[in-house]
Design a protein around this motif. Sequence first.
Motif, PDB file in Angstrom:
ATOM      1  N   PHE A  39       2.305  -4.789 -10.280  1.00  0.00           N
ATOM      2  CA  PHE A  39       1.307  -5.744 -10.760  1.00  0.00           C
ATOM      3  C   PHE A  39       0.947  -5.447 -12.215  1.00  0.00           C
ATOM      4  O   PHE A  39       0.857  -6.356 -13.040  1.00  0.00           O
ATOM      5  N   GLY A  84       2.573  -8.431 -13.425  1.00  0.00           N
ATOM      6  CA  GLY A  84       1.641  -9.408 -12.878  1.00  0.00           C
ATOM      7  C   GLY A  84       1.277 -10.532 -13.817  1.00  0.00           C
ATOM      8  O   GLY A  84       1.114 -11.679 -13.389  1.00  0.00           O
ATOM      9  N   ALA A 128       2.717 -10.931  -8.745  1.00  0.00           N
ATOM     10  CA  ALA A 128       1.256 -10.841  -8.607  1.00  0.00           C
ATOM     11  C   ALA A 128       0.817 -11.299  -7.221  1.00  0.00           C
ATOM     12  O   ALA A 128      -0.002 -10.639  -6.569  1.00  0.00           O
ATOM     13  N   ASP A 129       1.388 -12.402  -6.745  1.00  0.00           N
ATOM     14  CA  ASP A 129       1.026 -12.925  -5.430  1.00  0.00           C
ATOM     15  C   ASP A 129       1.429 -11.963  -4.319  1.00  0.00           C
ATOM     16  O   ASP A 129       0.654 -11.720  -3.390  1.00  0.00           O
ATOM     17  N   TYR A 130       2.616 -11.388  -4.417  1.00  0.00           N
ATOM     18  CA  TYR A 130       3.068 -10.466  -3.376  1.00  0.00           C
ATOM     19  C   TYR A 130       2.213  -9.201  -3.354  1.00  0.00           C
ATOM     20  O   TYR A 130       1.866  -8.698  -2.286  1.00  0.00           O
ATOM     21  N   ARG A 137      -0.897  -8.968  -4.242  1.00  0.00           N
ATOM     22  CA  ARG A 137      -2.174  -9.355  -3.628  1.00  0.00           C
ATOM     23  C   ARG A 137      -2.052  -9.443  -2.112  1.00  0.00           C
ATOM     24  O   ARG A 137      -2.927  -8.968  -1.378  1.00  0.00           O
ATOM     25  N   LYS A 138      -0.982 -10.051  -1.636  1.00  0.00           N
ATOM     26  CA  LYS A 138      -0.788 -10.189  -0.190  1.00  0.00           C
ATOM     27  C   LYS A 138      -0.629  -8.819   0.469  1.00  0.00           C
ATOM     28  O   LYS A 138      -1.150  -8.592   1.564  1.00  0.00           O
ATOM     29  N   LYS A 153      -1.942  -5.978  -0.577  1.00  0.00           N
ATOM     30  CA  LYS A 153      -3.268  -5.348  -0.547  1.00  0.00           C
ATOM     31  C   LYS A 153      -4.167  -6.020   0.488  1.00  0.00           C
ATOM     32  O   LYS A 153      -4.938  -5.350   1.181  1.00  0.00           O
ATOM     33  N   GLU A 154      -4.081  -7.330   0.622  1.00  0.00           N
ATOM     34  CA  GLU A 154      -4.860  -8.036   1.643  1.00  0.00           C
ATOM     35  C   GLU A 154      -4.454  -7.591   3.044  1.00  0.00           C
ATOM     36  O   GLU A 154      -5.305  -7.412   3.919  1.00  0.00           O
ATOM     37  N   GLN A 194      -6.080  -4.314   3.760  1.00  0.00           N
ATOM     38  CA  GLN A 194      -7.505  -4.497   4.050  1.00  0.00           C
ATOM     39  C   GLN A 194      -7.708  -5.048   5.456  1.00  0.00           C
ATOM     40  O   GLN A 194      -8.618  -4.615   6.171  1.00  0.00           O
ATOM     41  N   GLU A 220      -7.326   3.015  -2.123  1.00  0.00           N
ATOM     42  CA  GLU A 220      -6.720   2.512  -3.364  1.00  0.00           C
ATOM     43  C   GLU A 220      -7.039   3.441  -4.535  1.00  0.00           C
ATOM     44  O   GLU A 220      -6.165   3.759  -5.347  1.00  0.00           O
TER      45      GLU A 220
END
Length: 188
Positions: free
Chosen positions: A107, A111, A118-120, A122-123, A125-126, A129, A154
């Motif tokens: 990223f 990113g 960037a999208d991957y 984020r996904k 990390k989501e 979580q 993180e």
Amino acid sequence: MDISEARNRIVATADGLYNAKGIQAVGMDELRTAAGVSLKKLYQEFPSKSSIVMAVLERRHQSWTEGLDATVRQAADPRAKLLAIFDYLAGWFCQDSFRGCGFINSFAELGAVSPEVADYARKHKESFQEYVAGLASEAGAPPYLAPQLSILAEGAQTTAAIAGSPEAAGQARGAAEVLIDFALGRTA
């Protein structure tokens, strides 16, 4: 779909090179040579460098998910499962190949110019979580605990990478114990 041996070798080689040097520093010719494939074969398997990067990120996501879950499943109870996250990190941080989180690194490097990366990231990390939220829920913890533990994990990854020391995992685990015990209403 059967994945070819060459494809697996290219992705594994790219992962190692990108981890060691950074994505932008590794050219297709260096990757081809290191993977032991022809340039033609490289482009047959991957039409672009970005497609290789995405395959590497998918590989890293699978490796992270499987490794973390295997460690967590060994824990005896819900509280121990939450703490096992940090045990997994401690083991990872001690590996010679540890250079920080590949998603954070990707990223940071790409990113701004690659919405796909960037999208991957984020996904990924989501999904972590959400995984932590599931563990926290199983432990009977309030919803606020999961994001706190995720942030600790993180931060430990970034700290360990920059400091070049695995100590951040133990420090984050100690903080996680305090947060978990408070959230579960336990007193020292």
